[in-house]
Design an enzyme around this catalytic site. Structure first.
Site, PDB file in Angstrom:
ATOM      1  N   ALA A  63      43.284  67.120  20.066  1.00 34.53           N
ATOM      2  CA  ALA A  63      43.280  65.841  20.780  1.00 34.53           C
ATOM      3  C   ALA A  63      44.692  65.277  20.755  1.00 34.53           C
ATOM      4  CB  ALA A  63      42.308  64.877  20.105  1.00 34.53           C
ATOM      5  N   GLY A 107      40.901  69.763  18.199  1.00 38.92           N
ATOM      6  CA  GLY A 107      40.085  69.775  19.405  1.00 38.92           C
ATOM      7  C   GLY A 107      40.245  71.049  20.215  1.00 38.92           C
ATOM      8  N   GLU A 110      37.893  73.356  18.680  1.00 40.95           N
ATOM      9  CA  GLU A 110      36.539  72.907  19.032  1.00 40.95           C
ATOM     10  C   GLU A 110      36.207  73.219  20.489  1.00 40.95           C
ATOM     11  OE1 GLU A 110      37.600  68.985  17.379  1.00 40.95           O
ATOM     12  OE2 GLU A 110      35.697  69.097  16.314  1.00 40.95           O
ATOM     13  N   GLU A 130      42.425  68.254  11.083  1.00 41.43           N
ATOM     14  CA  GLU A 130      42.285  66.798  11.211  1.00 41.43           C
ATOM     15  C   GLU A 130      42.430  66.094   9.877  1.00 41.43           C
ATOM     16  OE1 GLU A 130      40.488  69.028  12.829  1.00 41.43           O
ATOM     17  OE2 GLU A 130      40.041  68.339  14.872  1.00 41.43           O
TER      18      GLU A 130
HETATM   19  C1  HXC Z   1      49.993  65.223  20.855  1.00 39.97           C
HETATM   20  C2  HXC Z   1      51.150  67.124  20.343  1.00 39.97           C
HETATM   21  C3  HXC Z   1      50.034  67.648  19.659  1.00 39.97           C
HETATM   22  C4  HXC Z   1      48.844  66.859  19.635  1.00 39.97           C
HETATM   23  C5  HXC Z   1      51.641  69.070  19.543  1.00 39.97           C
HETATM   24  N1  HXC Z   1      52.107  68.040  20.235  1.00 39.97           N
HETATM   25  N2  HXC Z   1      50.374  68.868  19.170  1.00 39.97           N
HETATM   26  N3  HXC Z   1      51.128  65.924  20.933  1.00 39.97           N
HETATM   27  N4  HXC Z   1      48.888  65.656  20.231  1.00 39.97           N
HETATM   28  N5  HXC Z   1      47.734  67.276  19.053  1.00 39.97           N
HETATM   29  C6  HXC Z   1      53.451  67.891  20.789  1.00 39.97           C
HETATM   30  C7  HXC Z   1      54.481  67.629  19.735  1.00 39.97           C
HETATM   31  O1  HXC Z   1      54.505  66.267  19.392  1.00 39.97           O
HETATM   32  C8  HXC Z   1      55.753  68.077  20.420  1.00 39.97           C
HETATM   33  O2  HXC Z   1      56.162  67.073  21.318  1.00 39.97           O
HETATM   34  C9  HXC Z   1      55.280  69.256  21.255  1.00 39.97           C
HETATM   35  O3  HXC Z   1      53.868  69.104  21.401  1.00 39.97           O
HETATM   36  C10 HXC Z   1      55.545  70.584  20.567  1.00 39.97           C
HETATM   37  O4  HXC Z   1      54.960  70.536  19.273  1.00 39.97           O
HETATM   38  P1  HXC Z   1      55.775  70.895  17.935  1.00 39.97           P
HETATM   39  O5  HXC Z   1      55.087  70.242  16.813  1.00 39.97           O
HETATM   40  O6  HXC Z   1      57.217  70.603  18.115  1.00 39.97           O
HETATM   41  O7  HXC Z   1      55.578  72.482  17.892  1.00 39.97           O
HETATM   42  P2  HXC Z   1      55.544  73.416  16.602  1.00 39.97           P
HETATM   43  O8  HXC Z   1      56.626  73.022  15.649  1.00 39.97           O
HETATM   44  O9  HXC Z   1      55.553  74.816  17.121  1.00 39.97           O
HETATM   45  O10 HXC Z   1      54.169  73.117  15.876  1.00 39.97           O
HETATM   46  C11 HXC Z   1      52.947  73.434  16.561  1.00 39.97           C
HETATM   47  C12 HXC Z   1      51.750  72.761  15.820  1.00 39.97           C
HETATM   48  C13 HXC Z   1      52.033  71.268  15.694  1.00 39.97           C
HETATM   49  C14 HXC Z   1      51.612  73.411  14.433  1.00 39.97           C
HETATM   50  C15 HXC Z   1      50.501  73.045  16.637  1.00 39.97           C
HETATM   51  O11 HXC Z   1      52.415  70.741  16.971  1.00 39.97           O
HETATM   52  C16 HXC Z   1      50.864  70.490  15.198  1.00 39.97           C
HETATM   53  O12 HXC Z   1      50.561  70.518  14.004  1.00 39.97           O
HETATM   54  N6  HXC Z   1      50.218  69.736  16.115  1.00 39.97           N
HETATM   55  C17 HXC Z   1      49.129  68.872  15.762  1.00 39.97           C
HETATM   56  C18 HXC Z   1      47.887  69.688  15.499  1.00 39.97           C
HETATM   57  C19 HXC Z   1      46.721  68.798  15.074  1.00 39.97           C
HETATM   58  O13 HXC Z   1      46.830  68.036  14.109  1.00 39.97           O
HETATM   59  N7  HXC Z   1      45.640  68.858  15.822  1.00 39.97           N
HETATM   60  C20 HXC Z   1      44.470  68.039  15.567  1.00 39.97           C
HETATM   61  C21 HXC Z   1      44.583  66.756  16.341  1.00 39.97           C
HETATM   62  S1  HXC Z   1      43.227  65.705  15.980  1.00 39.97           S
HETATM   63  P3  HXC Z   1      57.705  66.634  21.434  1.00 39.97           P
HETATM   64  O14 HXC Z   1      57.674  65.489  22.404  1.00 39.97           O
HETATM   65  O15 HXC Z   1      58.154  66.264  20.061  1.00 39.97           O
HETATM   66  O16 HXC Z   1      58.396  67.859  21.955  1.00 39.97           O
HETATM   67  C22 HXC Z   1      41.972  66.330  16.859  1.00 39.97           C
HETATM   68  C23 HXC Z   1      40.680  65.579  16.759  1.00 39.97           C
HETATM   69  C24 HXC Z   1      39.579  66.324  17.425  1.00 39.97           C
HETATM   70  O17 HXC Z   1      42.072  67.296  17.533  1.00 39.97           O
HETATM   71  C25 HXC Z   1      38.428  65.443  17.672  1.00 39.97           C
HETATM   72  C26 HXC Z   1      38.528  64.671  18.913  1.00 39.97           C
HETATM   73  C27 HXC Z   1      38.666  65.507  20.178  1.00 39.97           C
END
Ligand code: HXC
Length: 256
Positions: A63, A107, A110, A130
């Site tokens: 998400a 997400g 999921e 998460e």
């Molecule tokens: C918004 C995101 C994002 C996310 C990545 N980006 N994941 N933006 N929401 N979930 C963005 C980053 O901010 C960054 O933007 C660009 O994408 C590239 O990501 P990086 O982090 O620079 O890449 P990398 O170093 O290769 O790391 C990849 C990654 C990391 C390990 C996947 O991005 C990460 O940990 N993302 C979050 C994963 C996460 O926590 N997902 C769960 C979300 S909660 P910029 O602008 O800086 O270039 C969820 C709830 C589900 O999903 C229930 C409801 C649906």
């Protein structure tokens, strides 16, 4: 560029998530477009199976945290977060295949779990991280993951944010197949084409019956399966399939 791209290849519809700059983070715009595309293809007689794919680096990284960070309780409650556009996926009756390369986190994982078949590239990584945000997997993760891989593995993933590589995901039964990255699209499309060549009402009955196994007791599920089986005997395609087998010729299904 649209956040979701669509095309059809023969009887296979392909939906590609297209927010590469945010690793396909799933905001409302993307989920609305995905839901619209899924419903459109589900209703299209020319389509027998749907493939959902992301990019080479990410299927979807979850998400959109940048959007969620500002939300309060009433934003998600009144805005029907998840219910409003995620539930659409559950209503699709045709087979949906996920082609996963790179990150399928939160997400994104999921979303893959909500599909019927997951074909993973070697680069695929699955996680429900998460907990790192003090959130929880809220798009079915706490429910679908234990059903897919069992409580012990699911608890580990949800509580520790552990990342599974494609081979572990395969070993645990989280994915259907693992293929080299450069074969992901071709292998998934070939599988989808094969599936789409079968009788659509039979495919839909199988999907419904397998999904019912998650939502009923064994006795109720077996009863449901039997009703579906009996219904097959009212199907022209089933008679064609059996006649074709006996005549040693390829079947010509009417309802494809
Ligand atoms: C918004 C995101 C994002 C996310 C990545 N980006 N994941 N933006 N929401 N979930 C963005 C980053 O901010 C960054 O933007 C660009 O994408 C590239 O990501 P990086 O982090 O620079 O890449 P990398 O170093 O290769 O790391 C990849 C990654 C990391 C390990 C996947 O991005 C990460 O940990 N993302 C979050 C994963 C996460 O926590 N997902 C769960 C979300 S909660 P910029 O602008 O800086 O270039 C969820 C709830 C589900 O999903 C229930 C409801 C649906």
């Amino acid at each position: 560029m649209p956040v979701v791209l669509t095309e059809t290849r023969g009887r296979v519809a392909v939906i590609t998530l297209n927010r590469p700059e945010a690793l396909n983070a799933l905001n409302d715009e993307l989920m609305d477009a995905l839901g619209e595309a899924l419903l459109r293809f589900d209703a299209d007689d020319r389509v027998g199976a749907i493939v959902l794919m992301g990019g080479p680096k990410a299927f979807a990284a979850g998400a959109d945290i940048a959007v969620m960070a500002d939300w309060g309780y009433m934003d998600v409650y009144q805005g029907q977060f998840i219910t409003r556009n995620w539930e659409t996926i559950r209503s699709v009756r045709k087979p949906v295949l996920a082609a996963v390369a790179g990150f399928a986190f939160g997400g994104g994982c999921e979303l893959a779990l909500a599909c019927d078949v997951i074909v993973a590239a070697h680069s695929a990584r699955f996680a429900l991280p998460e907990i790192k945000l003090a959130m929880l997997p809220g798009a079915g993760g706490t429910q679908r993951l234990p059903r897919a891989i069992g409580k012990a593995k699911a608890m580990d993933l949800c509580l520790s944010a552990r990342v599974l590589d494609a081979d572990e995901a395969d070993l645990y039964g989280l994915v259907s197949r693992v293929v080299p990255d450069d074969e992901l699209h071709g292998a998934t499309l070939a599988l989808a084409e094969r599936i789409a060549g079968y009788s659509l009402p039979a495919l839909m009955a199988i999907k419904e019956a397998v999904n019912r196994s998650y939502e009923s007791t064994l006795a109720e599920g077996v009863l449901f399966e039997r009703r579906q089986l009996y219904t097959r005997f009212a199907s022209e395609d089933a008679h064609e399939g059996m006649q074709a087998f006996l005549a040693k010729r390829p079947p010509e299904f009417k309802h494809r």
